[in-house]
Scaffold this active site. Structure first.
Site, short mmCIF file in Angstrom:
data_model
loop_
_atom_site.label_atom_id
_atom_site.label_comp_id
_atom_site.label_asym_id
_atom_site.label_seq_id
_atom_site.Cartn_x
_atom_site.Cartn_y
_atom_site.Cartn_z
N LYS A 253 0.85 -1.20 0.00
CA LYS A 253 0.00 0.00 0.00
C LYS A 253 0.88 1.25 0.00
O LYS A 253 1.70 1.45 0.90
CB LYS A 253 -0.92 0.00 1.23
CG LYS A 253 -1.70 1.31 1.42
CD LYS A 253 -2.65 1.25 2.63
CE LYS A 253 -3.26 2.64 2.93
NZ LYS A 253 -4.15 2.63 4.11
N ASP A 258 -2.58 10.22 3.76
CA ASP A 258 -3.98 9.84 3.91
C ASP A 258 -4.71 10.86 4.78
O ASP A 258 -4.64 10.81 6.01
CB ASP A 258 -4.07 8.44 4.54
CG ASP A 258 -5.51 7.97 4.69
OD1 ASP A 258 -6.41 8.63 4.14
OD2 ASP A 258 -5.72 6.93 5.37
N LYS A 265 -10.16 12.91 8.17
CA LYS A 265 -9.69 12.47 9.49
C LYS A 265 -9.64 13.67 10.44
O LYS A 265 -9.47 14.80 9.99
CB LYS A 265 -8.28 11.91 9.36
CG LYS A 265 -8.19 10.51 8.78
CD LYS A 265 -6.76 10.02 8.79
CE LYS A 265 -6.63 8.66 8.14
NZ LYS A 265 -7.33 7.58 8.84
N ASP A 276 1.58 6.25 5.69
CA ASP A 276 0.61 5.33 5.10
C ASP A 276 1.15 4.65 3.83
O ASP A 276 0.41 3.94 3.15
CB ASP A 276 -0.71 6.07 4.81
CG ASP A 276 -1.93 5.18 4.97
OD1 ASP A 276 -1.80 4.10 5.56
OD2 ASP A 276 -3.01 5.57 4.47
N ASP A 335 -12.23 7.22 3.70
CA ASP A 335 -11.03 6.96 4.50
C ASP A 335 -10.62 5.48 4.47
O ASP A 335 -9.54 5.12 4.91
CB ASP A 335 -11.26 7.43 5.94
CG ASP A 335 -9.97 7.60 6.72
OD1 ASP A 335 -8.89 7.55 6.09
OD2 ASP A 335 -10.05 7.78 7.96
N GLU A 337 -9.48 3.87 2.08
CA GLU A 337 -8.94 3.97 0.72
C GLU A 337 -7.91 2.90 0.40
O GLU A 337 -7.72 2.56 -0.76
CB GLU A 337 -8.36 5.37 0.50
CG GLU A 337 -6.91 5.57 0.98
CD GLU A 337 -6.72 5.37 2.48
OE1 GLU A 337 -7.70 5.50 3.23
OE2 GLU A 337 -5.58 5.08 2.90
N ARG A 339 -7.83 -0.31 0.89
CA ARG A 339 -8.40 -1.49 0.24
C ARG A 339 -8.82 -1.18 -1.19
O ARG A 339 -8.85 -2.06 -2.04
CB ARG A 339 -9.56 -2.04 1.10
CG ARG A 339 -10.68 -1.06 1.30
CD ARG A 339 -11.59 -1.45 2.48
NE ARG A 339 -11.05 -1.00 3.76
CZ ARG A 339 -11.64 -1.20 4.93
NH1 ARG A 339 -12.79 -1.87 4.99
NH2 ARG A 339 -11.10 -0.78 6.05
#
Ligand code: BES
Ligand code: MN
Ligand code: ZN
Length: 493
Positions: A253, A258, A265, A276, A335, A337, A339
């Protein structure tokens, strides 16, 4: 940092020219003649050095010893874990001194001790300097790892090479994890991969927004839409075995920042979402290590990388996107994201006819709640793959813990408007995330590592850990059948 493996018993170590000498003292060591052995015996007798793990005793210019600084440190039960703890304590105690050349004397190398010691030296002396000019960079240049007999040194050679490769891989993963998002964009990560692609046995291809659209990666593309930074899809390949040997695919990933997107967030701690992309960094680090070792295996690295930002063109809650697999996804929370970018990479992985696919992702806050910062979350429907990854983590002190994948956990992912929703309820959040990914990983043995808790540290020691490069490297080298064949390097030698 340059590592060397040398034969030095304690008598030779006393004459060895070095800025600091660390001696790992084991309760098993027998008293012997010679100034260092005497020093250890006396320290023990006096009670100043006992067998408790990482107990430390520093000596300044002991008579008859060439090194100006000697640190005696107890290796406790002698396990790799305590070796790591002891070496960390000893190196940390030397941090304020000008130590350019360090020598570490071990009495045994087996059972991953050498690897633990080398990694501990690298970690304890690491200083991030890239965007902090005022930081005092480590002056440590040369590290000698010493064993008492020539036979031990010879036997430890493969472990030593592995340790050096792991240190290099972990250091690359840490460096890129730590860089702020404006110094580590998707394009920067692609440049790192291109650099790796120039090394022996490596090949790198980087796809941009147009190619991603053509491939039908509508889920990945949708996440990138809210950012001015263009997405990148990195395909790294390492060929150490014949083309006919099925590769292991690592998917990392690579969200370089993020914000949560429109499902924004909260502000406090959001800076940590620069980490991230640590899954991506661990894949790059593993390839760095492979480039050093040149083992007879095939490995593919896939990195979907972009920013998750809110803006006028960003993905909105309720939007439905079409993944490369053809499955439609209702994005209930922008959020979630990770996946959304991983699912398209998992579909892309099928074309390599892989023997196994492992994705590595800072995927869920829920995983941090379950396992804290000690173990990564491990998910796999395959017992064989899960056991191999678990064992690799145990061996190299980069542990993970298996969590379940019962189909009942997927109930919450049902949607009235698409084939699947991208989130379920709060409960079991790391498992439902894994259940989402599993839908896209049906064509091959698959495992998922949730490194949300293990990839970086918060607080005063804020920084990337370089995990799980050690786990991945060890898994690849021990669980890949073709690795029995001679490596490219040993064939040449
Ligand atoms: N990158 C985060 C996961 C994360 C959060 C890692 C905190 C480490 C610390 C991920 O993209 C995310 O935001 N996940 C959400 C999922 C939720 C919306 C279902 C989460 O965990 O809150
Ligand atoms: Mn998120
Ligand atoms: Zn994320």
């Amino acid at each position: 940092m340059n590592f060397e493996l040398k034969t030095l018993d304690l008598n030779l170590a006393a004459t060895h020219k070095t800025d600091a000498l660390i001696i790992l003292v084991s309760a098993k060591d027998k008293p012997a003649k010679g100034v260092l052995s005497q020093l250890i015996s006396e320290a023990r007798k006096s009670g100043d050095l006992d067998a408790s793990p990482a107990k430390l005793l520093s000596v300044w210019r002991p008579q008859g010893v060439a090194a100006p600084r000697v640190v005696l440190v107890s290796s406790g039960d002698g396990s790799a874990r305590v070796v790591r703890q002891a070496v960390t304590a000893a190196v940390t105690s030397l941090k304020s001194f000008k130590v350019e050349h360090l020598t570490l004397c071990l009495s045994e190398a087996g059972d991953y001790r050498l690897q633990a010691a080398a990694q501990a030296i690298a970690d304890a002396s690491y200083v991030y300097t890239t965007t902090k000019p005022s930081a005092k960079a480590s002056v440590l240049k040369r590290v000698v790892l010493a064993l008492p007999t020539a036979d031990q040194t010879k036997a430890a050679k493969p472990a030593f090479e592995l340790a050096c490769a792991q240190v290099a891989g972990v250091s690359l993963a840490k460096e890129w994890g730590n860089r702020p998002a404006n110094f580590a964009t998707p394009s920067h990560l692609a440049d790192v991969a291109k650099g790796l692609g120039k090394k022996t046995g490596m090949h790198c291809q980087v796809l941009g927004p147009k190619e991603i659209e053509k491939l039908g990666m509508g889920s990945f593309a949708a996440v990138a839409r809210g950012s001015v930074e263009p997405l990148r899809f990195i395909v790294l390949q390492y060929h150490g075995a014949p083309k006919s040997v099925a590769p292991t695919v690592l998917v990392g990933k690579g969200i370089t920042f993020d914000t949560g997107g429109i499902s924004l967030k909260p502000g406090p701690g959001m800076d940590e979402m620069k980490f991230d992309m640590c899954g991506a960094a661990s894949v790059l680090g593993t390839f760095e290590a492979l480039s050093h070792l040149q083992p007879a295996i095939n490995v593919v690295g896939l990195i979907p990388t972009c920013e998750n930002m809110p803006d006028g063109s960003a993905l909105k809650p309720g939007d439905v996107v079409t993944s490369m697999s053809g499955q439609t996804i209702e994005v209930l929370n922008t959020d979630a994201e990770g996946r959304l970018i991983l699912c398209d990479a998992l579909t892309y992985a099928t074309r390599f006819k892989p023997r196994a696919v492992i994705d590595i992702a800072t995927l869920t806050g829920a995983c941090v709640i379950s396992l804290g910062h000690v173990r990564s979350g491990l998910f796999s429907p395959s017992d064989a793959l899960a056991n191999a990854l678990f064992a690799a983590g145990e061996a190299v002190l980069d542990p993970c813990w298996r969590l379940p994948l019962d189909d009942d956990y997927a109930e919450g992912l049902k949607s009235n408007f698409a084939d699947v929703a991208n989130v379920a309820g709060r409960e079991g959040g790391s498992i439902t995330a894994a259940k989402f990914l599993q839908r896209f990983a049906k064509d091959y043995p698959w495992a998922h590592l949730d490194i949300a808790g293990s990839a970086w540290k918060s607080g005063g020691a804020k920084g990337a850990t370089g995990r799980p490069v050690g786990l991945l490297l060890h898994y690849l080298l021990t669980s890949t059948p073709a690795s029995n064949k001679p490596s490219r390097r040993s064939t040449k030698a």
